[in-house]
Design a protein around this motif. Structure first.
Motif, PDB file in Angstrom:
ATOM      1  N   ALA A 216     -41.986  -5.757 -38.882  1.00 14.67           N
ATOM      2  CA  ALA A 216     -43.099  -5.960 -39.813  1.00 14.67           C
ATOM      3  C   ALA A 216     -43.385  -4.681 -40.580  1.00 14.67           C
ATOM      4  N   ASN A 217     -43.668  -4.821 -41.878  1.00 17.62           N
ATOM      5  CA  ASN A 217     -44.055  -3.726 -42.786  1.00 17.62           C
ATOM      6  C   ASN A 217     -42.953  -2.682 -42.968  1.00 17.62           C
ATOM      7  N   ALA A 218     -41.703  -3.084 -42.784  1.00 21.13           N
ATOM      8  CA  ALA A 218     -40.587  -2.159 -42.969  1.00 21.13           C
ATOM      9  C   ALA A 218     -40.242  -2.035 -44.447  1.00 21.13           C
ATOM     10  N   PRO A 219     -39.515  -0.983 -44.856  1.00 24.05           N
ATOM     11  CA  PRO A 219     -39.080  -0.861 -46.257  1.00 24.05           C
ATOM     12  C   PRO A 219     -38.232  -2.061 -46.670  1.00 24.05           C
ATOM     13  N   PRO A 220     -38.344  -2.500 -47.899  1.00 30.32           N
ATOM     14  CA  PRO A 220     -37.558  -3.668 -48.338  1.00 30.32           C
ATOM     15  C   PRO A 220     -36.059  -3.413 -48.232  1.00 30.32           C
ATOM     16  N   GLY A 221     -35.341  -4.411 -47.733  1.00 27.64           N
ATOM     17  CA  GLY A 221     -33.890  -4.319 -47.625  1.00 27.64           C
ATOM     18  C   GLY A 221     -33.398  -3.544 -46.429  1.00 27.64           C
ATOM     19  N   ALA A 222     -34.289  -3.105 -45.541  1.00 26.97           N
ATOM     20  CA  ALA A 222     -33.874  -2.296 -44.388  1.00 26.97           C
ATOM     21  C   ALA A 222     -33.041  -3.128 -43.426  1.00 26.97           C
ATOM     22  N   LEU A 223     -32.100  -2.459 -42.781  1.00 33.57           N
ATOM     23  CA  LEU A 223     -31.242  -3.094 -41.785  1.00 33.57           C
ATOM     24  C   LEU A 223     -31.746  -2.716 -40.399  1.00 33.57           C
ATOM     25  N   PHE A 224     -31.797  -3.696 -39.484  1.00 35.45           N
ATOM     26  CA  PHE A 224     -32.324  -3.462 -38.139  1.00 35.45           C
ATOM     27  C   PHE A 224     -31.234  -3.717 -37.106  1.00 35.45           C
ATOM     28  N   ALA A 225     -31.297  -2.933 -36.030  1.00 31.32           N
ATOM     29  CA  ALA A 225     -30.319  -3.081 -34.954  1.00 31.32           C
ATOM     30  C   ALA A 225     -30.940  -2.567 -33.663  1.00 31.32           C
ATOM     31  N   THR A 226     -30.280  -2.844 -32.553  1.00 34.10           N
ATOM     32  CA  THR A 226     -30.717  -2.359 -31.242  1.00 34.10           C
ATOM     33  C   THR A 226     -29.520  -1.773 -30.498  1.00 34.10           C
ATOM     34  N   SER A 227     -29.807  -0.827 -29.624  1.00 32.87           N
ATOM     35  CA  SER A 227     -28.787  -0.255 -28.743  1.00 32.87           C
ATOM     36  C   SER A 227     -29.446   0.106 -27.416  1.00 32.87           C
TER      37      SER A 227
END
Length: 568
Positions: A216-227
């Motif tokens: 939520a409320n992240a920069p537009p177009g940001a890519l998210f991942a987990t490790s």
């Protein structure tokens, strides 16, 4: 650590080379302990240990104690009011010296690792800028900032660092609220071009599955991942390069991508994909990205400063709450919009001498200071051993002559305090003894590289094949160990089975010996009877009988044989 007593004399440098040689010989030949040899020959134990282990040469001179103001004045033959009994200057002289030279101050030095101090030298930086210039000439990118990119990642913690505030002088208890003692790390991957454009960031959280509340409320177009550790790995960087960087990359080619040589950034799939799409990847020299990488130089520090401010404002506006991973994206976006601007990106590439203009001399000379005493020779090392030896002899002769002339000039007493100060602050010149180049190539990377060259790709491909081969061999060795273990268990089970069969046979034999084989009366039933028992005289038979059942008396009992062993 206990304080050193005032009247304690330092032992540093108060031993002779002959004594250290005798001590080393005693340890190596007579096989006595290092501690005993140090006590016997009056040398420091740590000094002897370094020379026995080969960390220092046996005939190396002892290092001298720190030169004090008294020793310096005596060496320069300057008249001084210092006490000769104490052999040191007083505190009043120190205060006067600092007043006479206001340009001096007591400073707390920043920690610098040995690797950074060795790599941040002029030769490494010059070779990097030479490679960068050749690459930009080949790609014709000197005036095309939109085709030059830099990518790097940084870690941001949910527990912010409080900023400085104004408080009452002398007050000790000045606190600022934070979200905890130890927070959670979040990795942010940022990529910017020399023209000031940005590719949307990649945000990596710790975990295995991505919760929708985190984005939520992240920069537009940001890519998210987990490790598992919240750090970037090779798979995540390959995903970013293939599906994120290529997606937002302009259609103009060729493109130059500058990045550090972390193992997660270099894979065969990335290099092959980059070569197919006319993307040249330039790898920075190790340990000096703080001076040569644009994002490290001008973006990450102000980004974290603004993030800390946003966290402080959040805690002030929301009393009773703390910053969690679910609030990270909103706070990061606030800092991202303030710092990641076109002006900052262009300034970062300009500050590192990449663009615009291209400036190989952007790094100031004082930055190379820590590497003066750890000169790193060139990696090519094309000169022959004989030529190297001759050049070393010539340079040694020149240095010896210069030292003689400087010594004769320094014998005169300086006429001004500035000359004395400059002589005090003079940095000693030192160069490590060059080793004769051998045919064995060092695996350590000490210079910049263009990763999309055919030779580098072939080298990385060979490393990948070797790593895969080692992995297969390791798995085969593991399978062999498992098979041996199973065979060992089968052998043990077979032994147990044989032992059980043997015990059973012995038990049956013992059972046969417990009763009369004629009347089947048990031996234990005859406790009230005084009748004797007779055993079959055959050697292999274990059967017993009542004496009355055998119909044998006297000497016949000794020769009694059961029906199975009677001879006809």
């Amino acid at each position: 650590m206990a304080r050193r007593k005032k009247n304690e004399n330092p032992k540093q440098g108060k031993w002779s080379i002959d004594s250290i040689k005798k001590a080393v010989e005693a340890v190596k030949i007579k096989k006595i302990s290092i501690r005993r040899a140090a006590e016997q020959f009056y040398v420091p134990k740590s000094t002897l240990e370094r020379r026995v282990n080969g960390k220092r040469q046996v005939d190396d001179p002892p290092s001298k104690p720190t030169v004090t103001a008294y020793a310096m004045a005596e060496m320069l033959k300057i008249k001084h009011p210092f006490s000769k009994t104490k052999a040191k200057a007083g505190y009043d002289w120190y205060e006067g010296f600092m007043r006479r030279h206001p340009q001096l101050a007591i400073r707390k030095p920043e920690g610098l690792s040995a690797a950074r101090g060795m790599m941040l030298n002029k030769h490494v930086v010059t070779s990097y800028f030479q490679l960068l210039e050749d690459t930009m000439n080949k790609l014709k990118l000197f005036y095309k900032g939109s085709q030059i990119y830099n990518v790097d990642e940084t870690g941001i913690n949910t527990v912010h660092t409080p900023a400085k505030i104004i408080g009452l002088r002398g007050t000790r208890a000045i606190h600022s609220k934070t979200s905890g003692d130890r927070g959670e790390n979040v990795t942010v991957v940022i990529c910017a071009s020399a023209s000031g454009s940005y590719i949307p960031p990649m945000i990596i959280f710790k975990g295995q599955r991505l919760n929708r509340g985190l984005v939520a409320n992240a920069p537009p177009g940001a890519l998210f991942a987990t490790s598992k550790s919240s750090f970037i790995d090779r798979e995540l960087f390959e995903h970013w390069f293939k599906y994120h960087f290529m997606k937002y990359l302009p259609s103009h080619r060729p493109v130059l991508l500058i990045m550090d040589g972390h193992s997660s950034h270099i894979s065969l799939e990335i290099l092959q994909l980059a070569k197919e799409n006319e993307i040249e990847i330039l790898c920075l020299p190790p340990h000096i990205t703080s001076e040569l990488q644009p994002l490290d130089k001008c973006v990450f520090k102000p980004l974290k400063t603004e993030y800390n401010k946003a966290c402080m404002q959040f805690l002030k506006e929301n009393p009773g709450r703390i910053v969690t991973r679910y609030d990270f994206c909103g706070l990061f976006t606030t800092a991202y919009y303030k710092v990641c601007t076109m002006l900052n990106a262009a300034s970062a590439f300009r500050a590192t001498g990449i663009f615009f203009p291209f400036n190989p001399s952007i790094i100031p000379e004082e930055v190379f200071g820590p590497s003066i005493v750890s000169h790193l020779p060139s990696q090519e090392g094309d000169c022959k051993p004989e030529e190297t030896k001759a050049s070393d002899q010539e340079s040694t002769c020149i240095e010896a002559e210069s030292d003689l002339t400087s010594t004769s000039a320094d014998c005169t007493v300086p006429c001004a305090s500035g000359d004395v100060l400059s002589s005090l602050l003079k940095v000693p010149s030192f160069e490590k003894q060059r080793k004769i180049p051998t045919s064995k190539k060092s695996r350590r990377i000490t210079s910049a590289r263009c990763l999309t060259e055919d030779e580098v790709i072939k080298e990385i491909e060979d490393k990948e094949n070797e790593k895969e081969q080692n992995r297969i061999e390791k798995e085969n060795r593991k399978k062999l160990r498992v098979i041996k273990k199973l065979n060992k268990k089968d052998g043990k089970s077979e032994k147990l089975k044989r032992k059980k069969r043997k015990d059973k046979a012995e038990a049956e034999e013992e059972k046969e010996a417990d009763f009369c084989n004629y009347c089947h009366g048990y031996y234990y039933d005859d406790d009230s009877d005084d009748e004797d028992w007779v055993k079959c005289s055959d050697q292999g038979c274990n059967r017993w009988f009542h004496e009355s059942c055998t119909s044998c008396f006297g000497k016949e009992v000794d020769a009694f044989k059961c029906d199975a062993h009677k001879t006809v």
